[in-house]
Design a protein around this motif. Structure first.
Motif: not given
Length: 213
Positions: A120-137, A139-142
């Motif tokens: 849960d702590k790692a997931i909270n960190f995940f949502y607290s920063n922008e991160g680097k992995r994204r995809l286009i779905k 027409g939207e970047e997710k």
């Protein structure tokens, strides 16, 4: 008759018939034609929801192996282009060389596997920063993730390693790294330094490896 049909593009490439009569399958004996044929074959599988058996190691790592083999940066080139360049642009020589490199590539074995559950702590960190992995779905970047587990596979003979982010036992992202430390650093950018890495016992590596790839 069905049992005689190849179960994947890699099984076809392995066949004696394909290697002896390559032009019959892909139009001409050419590494460029082979690359187009493989891309078309795999795109057809993707669009039709066909899941075929991967190579070991997974074929997407083959590009990185070719870069290491030829000491190539990989910039602006794909695996076929690098091989072709190192065969004086001789398409026939290049496809024969591909068969050699492909067979060598599949001799690599996983020598170490580590894994971390995403807390849960790692997931909270995940949502607290922008991160680097994204995809286009649609027409939207997710953003990709969060995963519920991350695996890092280290291969023998200095091939490097691959990281596999998984959720509900399905892969959501994978990537290549030169070392385990670099793969860990990458995971920490997504989930923070609270990740608790555990070594997978040697007698369990092959079983888990099969599931991951």
């Amino acid at each position: 008759m069905k049992d005689l049909l190849p179960k994947s593009i890699f099984e076809l490439i392995d066949s004696e018939s394909f290697r002896k009569r390559t032009a019959m399958y892909i139009g001409k004996k050419s590494i460029s034609a082979l690359r187009i044929f493989m891309d078309g074959y795999q795109t057809c599988e993707l669009f039709n929801g066909i899941k075929t058996k991967e190579t070991k190691p997974p074929f997407w790592i083959f590009f990185y192996w070719i870069c290491k083999y030829y000491n190539h940066s990989g910039s602006y080139y794909s695996w076929d282009g690098i091989i072709l360049q190192n065969c004086e642009n001789d398409e026939v020589k290049a496809i024969e060389t591909f068969f050699e490199r492909f067979d060598e590539f599949r001799q690599f074995q996983p020598k170490r596997l580590i894994a971390s559950q995403i807390s849960d702590k790692a997931i909270n960190f995940f949502y607290s920063n922008e991160g680097k992995r994204r995809l286009i779905k649609n027409g939207e970047e997710k953003r990709i993730g969060p995963a519920d587990k991350v695996f890092i596979i280290e291969y023998d003979n200095n091939l490097g390693c691959s990281s596999h982010h998984r959720k509900d036992n399905k892969g959501i992202n994978f990537d290549y790294f030169e070392s385990v430390n670099k793969a860990i650093e990458d995971a920490e950018k997504e989930y923070g330094k609270s990740l608790n890495w555990k070594e997978v016992p040697q007698d369990k590596i092959e079983m888990i490896y099969e599931k991951i790839i």
